[in-house]
Motif scaffolding. Structure first.
Motif, PDB file in Angstrom:
ATOM      1  N   ARG A 132       7.545  -5.211  -0.766  1.00 28.64           N
ATOM      2  CA  ARG A 132       7.719  -6.250   0.253  1.00 28.64           C
ATOM      3  C   ARG A 132       6.384  -6.888   0.617  1.00 28.64           C
ATOM      4  O   ARG A 132       6.282  -8.109   0.813  1.00 28.64           O
ATOM      5  CB  ARG A 132       8.387  -5.663   1.496  1.00 28.64           C
ATOM      6  CG  ARG A 132       9.875  -5.403   1.325  1.00 28.64           C
ATOM      7  CD  ARG A 132      10.554  -5.205   2.670  1.00 28.64           C
ATOM      8  NE  ARG A 132      10.073  -4.010   3.369  1.00 28.64           N
ATOM      9  CZ  ARG A 132      10.621  -2.803   3.229  1.00 28.64           C
ATOM     10  NH1 ARG A 132      11.653  -2.623   2.404  1.00 28.64           N
ATOM     11  NH2 ARG A 132      10.142  -1.767   3.910  1.00 28.64           N
TER      12      ARG A 132
ATOM     13  N   ILE B 297       2.237   4.170   1.823  1.00 35.11           N
ATOM     14  CA  ILE B 297       3.518   3.566   2.180  1.00 35.11           C
ATOM     15  C   ILE B 297       4.510   3.780   1.045  1.00 35.11           C
ATOM     16  O   ILE B 297       4.146   4.223  -0.049  1.00 35.11           O
ATOM     17  CB  ILE B 297       3.365   2.054   2.472  1.00 35.11           C
ATOM     18  CG1 ILE B 297       2.786   1.331   1.238  1.00 35.11           C
ATOM     19  CG2 ILE B 297       2.461   1.839   3.685  1.00 35.11           C
ATOM     20  CD1 ILE B 297       2.627  -0.171   1.423  1.00 35.11           C
TER      21      ILE B 297
ATOM     22  N   GLU C 167       8.114  -0.636   0.499  1.00 35.11           N
ATOM     23  CA  GLU C 167       7.215  -1.320   1.434  1.00 35.11           C
ATOM     24  C   GLU C 167       6.111  -2.050   0.675  1.00 35.11           C
ATOM     25  O   GLU C 167       5.721  -3.164   1.044  1.00 35.11           O
ATOM     26  CB  GLU C 167       6.613  -0.317   2.413  1.00 35.11           C
ATOM     27  CG  GLU C 167       7.587   0.202   3.454  1.00 35.11           C
ATOM     28  CD  GLU C 167       6.991   1.309   4.303  1.00 35.11           C
ATOM     29  OE1 GLU C 167       7.235   1.298   5.531  1.00 35.11           O
ATOM     30  OE2 GLU C 167       6.288   2.188   3.750  1.00 35.11           O
TER      31      GLU C 167
END
Length: 234
Positions: free
Chosen positions: A72, A65, A69
């Motif tokens: 997060r 990813i 990402e």
């Protein structure tokens, strides 16, 4: 009641799961009769002691990813940690190998200091951003928990408690443990993952009730030779 917990000190859900279990135990009326034993489990036995990569970069590479990402995802885990009173500092964490930390925990277990050392190892990694493979860090943790620093240094400098770590990991494999945290209650029930507090609470109540009311299961087919206060069978 005995609860065995397979976990790793760089596993965020292991720390969260530990705290949720503790919160479930707080109102449990029989908590003094519950023994918690932490078992060794290395998520990555080949992890280096030091790496130039941040935890965000490691997660991004591992799961394919983007860096944003990964950040997060870590932020979401951080919020889950906050909900149980923990502080995770992902931006400054020092990813590392945990083998020596597990050896220290095994030594602490023998000395009756397992609970304190386990908590300090988690806190050092997730909150204080310390490298828990560093010998000085480990010795500071040992000393703070009341262990003899010189003896702890001798343990870490040797290969002592390697077999104990490996034994725990072999047991995990035999039980089918594929991820941590993994909780085993009285070697009868298993809870996988950092479940909500209520799940732990219901499990505690269920196991306690069953253990108190469980009838003895006869393994013999007849009475055999027995004695009572009235005499012996002949």
């Amino acid at each position: 009641m005995k609860i065995e917990v397979w976990s790793d000190f760089v596993c965020p859900f292991c720390y969260i799961g530990k705290r949720r279990l503790e919160q479930a135990l707080e109102p449990f009326p029989h908590r003094e009769d519950v023994e918690i034993v932490f078992r060794s489990f290395e998520l990555d036995p080949n992890a280096p002691n030091e790496t130039p990569l941040t935890i965000h970069e490691i997660i991004a590479n591992k799961y394919g990813i983007s860096l944003e990402e990964a950040k997060r995802a870590n932020a979401d885990i951080g919020r889950q940690a906050e909900a149980v009173g923990l502080t995770f500092r992902f931006d400054t964490m020092k990813p590392t190998n945990t083998f020596d930390a597990h050896r220290l925990a095994q030594y602490a277990n023998e000395k009756g200091k397992l609970q304190d050392v386990v908590e300090r190892l988690f806190y050092a990694y997730f909150t204080e951003s310390k490298r828990i493979s560093d010998r000085t860090v480990l010795l500071d943790i040992a000393e703070a928990a009341g262990l003899d620093r010189t003896e702890a240094e001798e343990v870490l400098a040797s290969g002592r408690y390697t077999q104990e770590v490996r034994h725990d990991e072999e047991e995990a494999a035999a039980l089918g443990v594929r991820g941590v945290p993994f909780f085993v209650l009285n070697r009868k029930y298993a809870i996988s993952g950092a479940q909500p507090v209520e799940v732990f609470r219901r499990a505690l109540e269920k196991v306690w009730e069953e253990e108190q009311s469980r009838p003895l299961q006869p393994l013999s087919t007849d009475q055999g030779g027995t004695c009572t206060d009235e005499g012996c069978s002949i």
